[in-house]
Write a protein that holds these residues in place. Structure first.
Motif, short mmCIF file in Angstrom:
data_model
loop_
_atom_site.label_atom_id
_atom_site.label_comp_id
_atom_site.label_asym_id
_atom_site.label_seq_id
_atom_site.Cartn_x
_atom_site.Cartn_y
_atom_site.Cartn_z
N GLU A 1 1.51 9.47 -6.65
CA GLU A 1 2.00 10.84 -6.78
C GLU A 1 2.65 11.11 -8.13
N LYS A 2 2.83 10.08 -8.91
CA LYS A 2 3.46 10.20 -10.23
C LYS A 2 2.40 10.39 -11.30
N ASN B 1 0.83 -1.20 0.00
CA ASN B 1 0.00 0.00 0.00
C ASN B 1 0.87 1.25 0.00
N GLY B 2 2.00 1.23 0.70
CA GLY B 2 2.92 2.36 0.69
C GLY B 2 3.51 2.61 -0.69
N ILE B 3 3.87 1.53 -1.37
CA ILE B 3 4.39 1.65 -2.74
C ILE B 3 3.33 2.25 -3.65
N ALA C 1 0.85 4.14 -2.79
CA ALA C 1 0.65 5.54 -2.42
C ALA C 1 1.73 6.42 -3.06
N MET C 2 2.96 5.94 -3.08
CA MET C 2 4.04 6.70 -3.72
C MET C 2 3.85 6.78 -5.23
N LEU C 3 3.42 5.69 -5.82
CA LEU C 3 3.17 5.69 -7.26
C LEU C 3 2.02 6.63 -7.61
#
Length: 64
Positions: free
Chosen positions: A29-30, A21-23, A25-27
Motif C-alpha cells: 500500500e506504500k 504475507n501480511g507485512i 500486503a501492508m507494504l
C-alpha cells in the motif's frame, strides 16, 4: 556503535508465513520507491524457505 553500524546490524526474525504475507500486503500500500528494497530483501530470504509444490506428473494430468 554508530547509528550507521547499528542500522547495518543483521538480525534474525522468525515469523509464520501468514505474518510475512501480511507485512508484504501492508507494504504494497506504500509508494513503490519507499518499499521496493525492503520487499526484495524479504523475498530473497523467504523464497528459499518456502516449500514449493511438487510439479505435476503425467499421471496427474487430466485426460483429454
Amino acid at each position: 556503535m554508530t547509528e550507521q553500524e547499528l542500522n547495518n546490524t543483521e538480525i534474525t526474525l522468525k515469523l509464520p508465513l501468514g505474518a510475512v504475507n501480511g507485512i508484504l500486503a501492508m507494504l504494497a500500500e506504500k509508494p513503490y520507491g519507499q518499499v521496493a528494497d525492503l520487499v526484495q530483501a524479504i523475498r530473497e530470504q523467504a523464497i528459499p524457505q518456502v516449500p514449493m509444490p511438487a510439479p505435476a506428473s503425467a499421471e496427474d494430468a487430466p485426460v483429454q
